[in-house]
Design an enzyme around this catalytic site. Sequence first.
Site, mmCIF file in Angstrom:
data_model
loop_
_atom_site.group_PDB
_atom_site.id
_atom_site.type_symbol
_atom_site.label_atom_id
_atom_site.label_comp_id
_atom_site.label_asym_id
_atom_site.label_seq_id
_atom_site.Cartn_x
_atom_site.Cartn_y
_atom_site.Cartn_z
ATOM 1 N N SER B 251 1.111 -1.442 0.350
ATOM 2 C CA SER B 251 0.026 0.232 -0.441
ATOM 3 C C SER B 251 0.875 1.314 -0.141
ATOM 4 C CB SER B 251 -0.124 0.101 1.489
ATOM 5 O OG SER B 251 -1.747 -1.214 1.369
ATOM 6 N N HIS B 353 -6.800 -0.554 6.567
ATOM 7 C CA HIS B 353 -6.744 -2.042 6.921
ATOM 8 C C HIS B 353 -6.641 -1.676 8.356
ATOM 9 C CE1 HIS B 353 -5.653 -2.573 2.538
ATOM 10 N NE2 HIS B 353 -4.698 -2.211 2.425
#
Lengths: 423, 423, 423, 423
Positions: B251, B353
């Site tokens: 990410s 997340h």
Amino acid sequence: MDLTSRRDLLVILSKDPYGPDHDAVARFAVKVAEAAQRDSETLRKVEARLRLALTPRYKHLLTSISRQNEGVKMLADMRADLLATPEGTLPLGPDAKELAEVLRDLLSEWFSVGLLHLQRVTWSSPCDLLEKISQYEAVHRIRHWTDIKRRVGPNRRCFVFTHPAMPGEPLVVLHVKLAPEISDNIQSIVRGLEIDEEPEDPKRLFAAVFYSISSSHPGLRGVELGTFLIRSVVHEIQTEFPSINVFSSISPIPGFCRWLVKFLPSAPHLNALELSPTPSPQILTATESSQLQKLSTRLPLETLRDIAQGKGDWVRNEELVAALRAPLMRLASWYLYGEKLRGRAFDAVANFHLRNGASIWRLNWLADNSAQGLKTSCGLMVNYRYNLAVVEDRSVGYLQHNRVEASEQILRLVAEYQALSEL
Amino acid sequence: MDLTSRRDLLVILSKDPYGPDHDAVARFAVKVAEAAQRDSETLRKVEARLRLALTPRYKHLLTSISRQNEGVKMLADMRADLLATPEGTLPLGPDAKELAEVLRDLLSEWFSVGLLHLQRVTWSSPCDLLEKISQYEAVHRIRHWTDIKRRVGPNRRCFVFTHPAMPGEPLVVLHVKLAPEISDNIQSIVRGLEIDEEPEDPKRLFAAVFYSISSSHPGLRGVELGTFLIRSVVHEIQTEFPSINVFSSISPIPGFCRWLVKFLPSAPHLNALELSPTPSPQILTATESSQLQKLSTRLPLETLRDIAQGKGDWVRNEELVAALRAPLMRLASWYLYGEKLRGRAFDAVANFHLRNGASIWRLNWLADNSAQGLKTSCGLMVNYRYNLAVVEDRSVGYLQHNRVEASEQILRLVAEYQALSEL
Amino acid sequence: MDLTSRRDLLVILSKDPYGPDHDAVARFAVKVAEAAQRDSETLRKVEARLRLALTPRYKHLLTSISRQNEGVKMLADMRADLLATPEGTLPLGPDAKELAEVLRDLLSEWFSVGLLHLQRVTWSSPCDLLEKISQYEAVHRIRHWTDIKRRVGPNRRCFVFTHPAMPGEPLVVLHVKLAPEISDNIQSIVRGLEIDEEPEDPKRLFAAVFYSISSSHPGLRGVELGTFLIRSVVHEIQTEFPSINVFSSISPIPGFCRWLVKFLPSAPHLNALELSPTPSPQILTATESSQLQKLSTRLPLETLRDIAQGKGDWVRNEELVAALRAPLMRLASWYLYGEKLRGRAFDAVANFHLRNGASIWRLNWLADNSAQGLKTSCGLMVNYRYNLAVVEDRSVGYLQHNRVEASEQILRLVAEYQALSEL
Amino acid sequence: MDLTSRRDLLVILSKDPYGPDHDAVARFAVKVAEAAQRDSETLRKVEARLRLALTPRYKHLLTSISRQNEGVKMLADMRADLLATPEGTLPLGPDAKELAEVLRDLLSEWFSVGLLHLQRVTWSSPCDLLEKISQYEAVHRIRHWTDIKRRVGPNRRCFVFTHPAMPGEPLVVLHVKLAPEISDNIQSIVRGLEIDEEPEDPKRLFAAVFYSISSSHPGLRGVELGTFLIRSVVHEIQTEFPSINVFSSISPIPGFCRWLVKFLPSAPHLNALELSPTPSPQILTATESSQLQKLSTRLPLETLRDIAQGKGDWVRNEELVAALRAPLMRLASWYLYGEKLRGRAFDAVANFHLRNGASIWRLNWLADNSAQGLKTSCGLMVNYRYNLAVVEDRSVGYLQHNRVEASEQILRLVAEYQALSEL
């Protein structure tokens, strides 16, 4: 877990600390009352908190359930449990009622029309779907596989609404007969050996008759599905058969006999009436009365009462049938057109079709001579007709102004009733 | 109709007489306050009327729209219009904000997981779907058809959620790379000529790397879809490849550079600091500071600031890259782990997340050397890892107690940062 | 295994002991000759054994292959290998030819129309299908995804035949343009920036123009698919657009230039001709000849020959274009209408459409100014028109009596050609 | 058109001038005989013409029919008409037989496995499919919808092959019972109230028993479908239940009683035999003979004959049942294992399973006590077992070398029979 235990659980869920936070409601209600003077930004903030406090805390749980596999079906089942009133149980308290309403609102939101899927059912449809349709049929029981095969065969249409949240489940079912003209009885449609096998001939088909509409899931009572289904089906049929432009139901009058029993004067009074020189002016004409008198050892109104209570085998007595026709048609017309509950038609089926924008079009004598039909409707059935050009207007007219459209036949019978009762 | 006109219309809709009936609210608020003393039956009735008064009158309209064909999409578009803040427009007033929230709540209800449909996208999927996926890709732009073909090719998976209310529309898209181990950079995945054509060999595949997740429709911002998608995809991949048991994202750290610019002392102060005998104790070690000094004519913190502002081509200067590694890794670890907004991770992607139950697992140096990657994240990327056995617990731990799980690497870097800043 | 090895293998398969059993054939041939005198029961038995002996022994293998997964495709590939004639390879011997024919007969049997599935291709069709259609396009190359998107967009139709034995494989592809009238050039359809995005307006669409038909698999050459596709598509389009009643191709004349080069007298003879007082009476009129003389340093027939050989950039020379129009149109008309191979049209595309029952309707000047179009057809294109009422009759007329239908334009040009050549 | 007329038409079609061109055959047969000396090119050309002459001229018509909608079904119907032998009709002549064979070859080609589609039938399958399966069941009649519902319910599987050329038509149907072990009777599977509703428990399922296989269309007799279906189903079941590794049929012995009646010595001879001091040595042991003598007024072999002719209600007589068991099991084993027709098993069902590669595994006493079972098989049934590891080898062994695999039980019974008959 049996029904009683499930209901007990739901009652617990509906109350503190899972229901609305009544203390917070009281607190913010006071603040809102104070804030009403102040600027809108503050007011809106307090309102938002009040709205939150009014939202039952179990609503979050219900939403979570809905997200599970088969969750929506589970919620519909929960509502069905709440609405079921098995013998010996107490009626729902205010909190449980509120839970049932919250469930109805949620279900209404999910079963919005955008996601309802109109599906034509044929003999090539899945067996389990056809089996469910057989089981759910509420209006005219389906007995054998040949029954259901006929219902999806030539000169018939069967449509259901399904929804992705309850896959394979027919939420509401509509059975249609295609015919040269509007049917005036149900026998020829659901019973006997009527040859439906003759191929469909669009040149001879001008009418579509809705002869049964059933909602399958008790938990979806009050979630409006039937209306949308009728309109969608009308659209489908017109696309397939441009020649068909007459749409009508052939419907029972489920409350007529029950109403008639209550409507007739009670026994002692009845005796007095009948023995008077002008007997029962508001119910029978003199001619009718004397005709009935000749055909029975009972008093005329007693005869009527017996019939309304499903006693005797009057339907095989041709003279009696002839003598009863006029008074029963007149009384049923009044029942349908004139009897009201909070401004709406007293009869549930009448109310359903009038809300949809139909008119009361024709009353049919000896239209359902099944035991059930004789017991609840004295064998009468009625056609509610859907005139597409005005269906929307009529629906609004009924819902907002209690306006009821009826045909000349109905209006004439009602006029006769009124003339007689004002003697 | 252009955006401005549409927004004007929505603002009108959000206000009197279409919004909540504030007068009625005030009236019933008083009654509720009075009824709080009384029996529950009465209280519940007044509460019900208050709840009704608090429900914006336009909600009925929104529900009606949802029932039309493409109606749900129209509501999502309406919300997108409200959330768009084109230059020169005023921010939303309280009523319009309320409308946006009502829309979000309705959309959340409809897009419940029960109806979301997980669909694997392959090169045999409809062209228009693949075209939309290309256009919606927010994280790593897709340029050519060969790009998108690779993304649905061997050793890759692409999944979308679709919903019956918006057919053909990929609501959220997840791109996955199957690999022997967790990837430590994005170049090898989305750029270059990496040979993906080698056939899938389950014996060599142990990790699934989520390298892009995009929500397609701006009107669905805040409607939680990504979390469910990741969990569903993990399930799918484990079913297909029992050998794969490592799941991680690769990410970006979208807010890092912007945060770093603000975090570094401003220019005049910075000068003073650097010239002092113990320069910038909390940011660079003495060794780091002197190394950077040697490699640039600028002061060390100025060099950092330039880099955080995307200036210069430092990534091609090997010595500079080596000198920057330690301080930037340390600062980024702190940013991810220590910087908070109302108790949650300040970085939006980290927050996403962590909410899902992942841990901060590995910070990767020179992991995204694209212009965009250097400008926003100084080329850093992070792996958020999903340990299925504990993902549920961690999600709860984060959401309820702000607990953040991180690997040893991260915790060590954070400890170094803390040690330095407390000098 | 490369093509040469594969062909070697197939040649082995085609011969003894895998081909027909020639010894047995000889043996039973004698017996049949003897049995011809005898009763039919005996004769039929010997015939049956002879028939069996004549059946190549590999046929059983081919049938077995066809029953495997992807087996039919493998057989089509085998035939493609046989038909391919890579440079330097010998032509097929009689046994290999026989194998190729047995394969064609088997494939023809399997690809019977009953199982061919007509499929409309749209932008929602699978990507791999659209990719294959792009690659297979033989007539007008597709370069970009925007090309193929346009071909399945508004005012266009793209249809394929697929077959369950070769799933996902477009066997034959037909591209159609819907327009107010029959197109007279290909540029406006496949090149440039023509705005196809204007929505389809059935009120303005009267013609369907087939602008490309490609058979995708070389192993299916000679397996008749295109004819059925055109007829099926005509049916589909008429169902969708009752207003469209004109159907025509816009086709290349692939053999025209090659034919013309051979047709023109060879160089020395040509010189002599041109220098004679009445030069090339059968090819050019005196006026044409002198006009061409003025525009070029070359002799007129040399100019024609150059153009037929694709030399020079004549199409940009307006005067030359004007001077060439009449003779080339006349020659092309004759080529299409008069040049024969075993009684059928010499031109392969003409033969295809005439067999299908079309007529030669219009020759179009400067209709394909691409490099390919100029080189093979001198830029000419022709419309073959399908008149549905007579298409079946015309097909029979052509196949059985070599009858060719042509429009007045074509017949007039042919008459001019004949008048000139009979001077 | 009735069957007789249809057959008359087919007979006309099968003859001159629609059948093979016998004159041309004779002509080219002579030429082939002459050309056998010459070069291969010429020979092949004459062979090709001979082959063409041998091809019935109606074959082109059949192919054309196959290309029409429902054409393949029509050809199968034509073959069914030819194979039907209604009472009073003459047997087929050689030309009609040839037509039937040409049809079989064409149908075999089209129904190649590559296009057969294996489909599991469940209660969610289309009603008309389940109705057809009920009607086609040849082995154990299906009476009610509950029967067929059970057959597609838990612990059962029902598979069909369908083909795109005959959509919606189950070409061959296989019914399977999943059980802990191989069933030894059919009663428990198709009759009674056996509780199949217990959920499937893979931990208790080790055997799959094929209890009925029916080919649906009489025109497809001889077109091999069943073999492929059994193998495909074995594959499906092993994929679904890795625990199931025993596959077996439970099959009738349809020709046993008929064979036994013929096998037993005829009446007068029988009397003599029985009255001799060592009666019927080859059929009954002395003990068996005397036991039967005691239980009946008839002679022992007369008793056997009666039973083989379906007379009497012996199955309710326990002593008789006990006395018959040994001799009937022995005779049936011999019938299955030893009786041959052109080297193959005489019993059609035995031949079917042995061709498929099964072994004769177990003979079961009182396994089918239905009227039909007693009449044709004396109540016996047999398990043919499929051992996947060797099924291919066994099939080849049987087809090429007439090799039959049997279990110890069968071989022991056969040895007893042989020992007895060689006395």
